[in-house]
Design an enzyme around this catalytic site. Structure first.
Site, PDB file in Angstrom:
ATOM      1  CG  ASP A  79      15.721  -7.788   6.875  1.00  0.00           C
ATOM      2  OD1 ASP A  79      14.504  -7.804   6.611  1.00  0.00           O
ATOM      3  OD2 ASP A  79      16.216  -7.021   7.714  1.00  0.00           O
TER       4      ASP A  79
ATOM      5  CG  HIS B  20      20.202  -5.400   5.636  1.00  0.00           C
ATOM      6  ND1 HIS B  20      21.011  -6.448   6.000  1.00  0.00           N
ATOM      7  CD2 HIS B  20      19.071  -5.541   6.354  1.00  0.00           C
ATOM      8  CE1 HIS B  20      20.391  -7.200   6.896  1.00  0.00           C
ATOM      9  NE2 HIS B  20      19.205  -6.666   7.125  1.00  0.00           N
TER      10      HIS B  20
END
Length: 651
Positions: free
Chosen positions: A105, A308
């Site tokens: 991701d 992230h």
């Protein structure tokens, strides 16, 4: 927020363990040592059941990292720590390390990664987001990825027409993934990840029931439960296509700039921790205690906040309330450890441990000019260890001491003595820097540069006296405010073509702040709508570096603030710092691949050089750059509305 993530982890792990009791061939994988650490602390009985399933090889540890971090913004040392602490935790708690990096991701990948992954024992690499690129289809889904030093990992991705890497065990997802898999010419299988991800949950009972019915269904691809590491172990590097350099995601470019404060704190924490370790190591060689446990705790706090969706700025407001507090504490605590080590080292220096002594230290590996702003009042003289007076200049921040001909050694220090300034004391001679009026603006000049600042606040000229050439080709440090309204993902994206809607932010006033002789400074005050921008140009005697210190009271939404520097340099490539190296990118728009790189990642500098001359644009907490023809640009601030309507609001 992290507190909710810990609850989600407990619920997910408990659900998966329950399904494993009922479905004997169900195999599960989970990354992020931090999650396991939380389960170990919050639910030790659950953690023990996980350990049993790991031993049975039905629960797979993947990734090898502390969290799934952003893969562009963290410095090289931070990424090494992600892998070091992650792999060590898995080995200590489960008796094994991971062999596959797991980053489905994240929003693009530094070309420095393959070397770091191989160094941590990770020979496989899994991603997904490359399929999201807006303009160009990434050509491979099974390939060899080669980094800047030649290190290689085997990389795999897949394209699910259903719900991306949160796959459903359903005909659309399964048949579509196999149909889209270009790598079948090299290998007869593709991975397919399924389950509720992002917010946690894992595979559901319905998915596992569907698996039993669809695994050998006619006209559908055959299915088998498998471990990720076994899949990668069966891949041969020979014959696979090779991709060299960064994996650039043609999407989510705004994550390089959104939530500026967390990025600035991340950079400060990285630097303070390295300084603390360096000087604590030197102090330990002389008998001081090395603060290993506290340093590890601080590193892990930083690594968590490099997740992230935290560091890129794509989380809700509550996340940043926690992240700012934790990172500020990390910066302060690491600075405190560094200073304790310096006090121990100072005790070995004559006169430094006393009230009239000071230690000026350099954490870089190379010597640097003796320059510092000391927290003392005017009326104090500064001398070296031999009693020789050094040039000083009072400033609003303290007493500037600047002797560009002196050097502070790399990973070393210089002892200074503070003296009550005696009447008639000899003032050291300096060649100096001066400010003068130039037309409607001002000029700052030292031995090497003449910098002209116009009444509009921009740089009208930077003349390199040593090289005999003008640095700029047009006005530099032009501040432009652009409409910033991406169609889907506010915090994540910058819309292509944003340059068409922008206006220059004018100066309200320009005035001299420091007149030299060691440092000269000119301050520019600007206003844009409800926001105030203060910039100070500073130039030291004997320096080839012009500093532009910027403070902004920002109250804009959906506005992108950038600074542009047209340079008198011609090159088809610009150079940008990345993890333990540099990446070179085209400045032209020859192809669609070149054209979409209108916002790219960098760490502390971007450089445009031709044979014999170059100019670098440095920063101390930004990551979004552009290089178009001869113009270097840097993104300063954004103001997205989603998911945090107050992103970047304030000072």
């Amino acid at each position: 927020p992290v507190a909710e993530t810990r609850r989600k982890a407990r619920r997910t792990f408990a659900s998966v363990l329950g399904l494993m009791d009922r479905y004997e061939d169900f195999t599960f994988n989970q990354s992020s040592a931090q999650l396991y650490r939380w389960i170990e602390e919050d639910a030790p009985e659950l953690f023990q059941r996980v350990r049993e399933r790991v031993a049975e090889e039905r629960w797979e540890l993947v990734g090898g990292s502390w969290v799934e971090p952003d893969c562009q913004i963290p410095g090289g040392e931070s990424f090494v720590r992600q892998l070091f602490y992650g792999q060590r935790y898995f080995e200590e708690r489960f008796g094994r390390r991971c062999s596959v990096a797991w980053f489905p991701d994240t929003f693009g990948y530094s070309p420095g990664l393959p070397q770091l992954l191989r160094g941590a024992g990770l020979s496989g690499f899994f991603t997904y987001k490359l399929n999201w690129s807006e303009t160009n289809d990434f050509p491979h889904d099974l390939f060899v990825w080669e980094g800047i030093d030649g290190s290689r990992v085997v990389a795999h991705t897949f394209e699910n027409p259903g719900t991306d890497y949160n796959g459903d065990v359903a005909p659309l997802d399964l048949h579509g993934t196999w149909r889209n898999f270009k790598g079948k010419r090299y290998h007869g299988e593709s991975l397919f990840s399924f389950g509720w991800g992002d917010g946690g949950g894992g595979p559901s009972e319905k998915m596992l029931e569907n698996y039993a019915r669809l695994r050998d269904f006619p006209a559908m691809p055959r299915l088998r439960m498998a471990r990720v590491d076994y899949f990668f172990a069966g891949l041969r590097e020979d014959g696979l296509p090779r991709w060299v350099g960064e994996l650039y995601l043609e999407l989510h470019r705004g994550t390089l700039t959104t939530q500026a404060k967390v990025k600035k704190l991340n950079r400060e924490a990285e630097h303070r921790l390295l300084e603390a370790e360096a000087f604590a190591t030197l102090a330990a060689r002389s008998g001081a205690e090395y603060p290993a446990e506290e340093l590890e705790r601080l590193w892990k706090t930083l690594l968590l906040n490099q997740f992230h969706d935290i560091l890129p700025g794509s989380s809700i407001s509550e996340v940043y309330e926690d992240a700012h507090r934790e990172l500020q504490e990390t910066v302060a605590a690491a600075g405190g450890l560094r200073d304790l080590a310096l006090k121990a080292l100072a005790g070995e220096e004559e006169d430094v441990g006393t009230a009239d002594g000071m230690l000026l230290t350099n954490a870089a590996l190379h010597p640097r000019p003796l320059t510092a702003v000391l927290p003392v009042d005017d009326g104090v003289a500064v001398a070296d260890a031999n009693g020789e007076l050094l040039p000083v200049q009072p400033t609003a921040d303290g007493l500037l001491v600047h002797a560009p001909d002196r050097r502070v050694p790399g990973l070393g220090w210089t002892a200074l003595r503070l003296l009550a300034e005696a009447p008639g004391a000899a003032t050291p001679e300096v060649s100096g820097v001066r400010v003068e009026e130039a037309g409607e603006g001002h000029a700052i000049e030292n031995e090497l540069l003449r910098v002209e600042i116009g009444a509009d606040g921009s740089l009208h000229g930077v003349y390199d006296k040593e090289a005999g050439r003008e640095v700029l080709k047009g006005r530099g440090n032009r501040l432009l405010a652009h409409a910033d309204k991406p169609p889907s993902w506010d915090a994540w994206d910058i819309q292509a073509g944003y340059e068409a809607e922008g206006e220059e932010v004018p100066a309200e006033s320009v005035g001299v702040e420091e007149a030299g002789p060691l440092r000269a400074a000119v301050r520019v005050e600007r206003r844009f709508r409800g926001s105030h921008i203060s910039q100070t140009y500073k130039l030291l005697s004997g320096s080839r570096r012009l500093d532009v210190e910027t403070r902004v009271a920002w109250h804009e939404r959906q506005v992108l603030l950038r600074a542009l520097f047209p340079l008198n340099v011609r090159s088809h490539e610009a150079t940008f710092e990345t993890m333990y190296g540099v990446v070179r990118r085209p400045t032209h728009r020859n192809t669609s691949w070149d054209e979409v790189r209108f916002e790219v990642a960098a760490h502390r500098f971007a450089d445009l050089s031709e044979p014999g001359y170059g100019v670098a644009l440095l920063n101390d907490g930004k990551h979004g750059y552009s290089a178009r023809d001869n113009v270097l640009g840097i993104s300063l601030l954004r103001g997205p509305l989603y998911p945090d309507p107050l992103a970047d609001e304030g000072e």
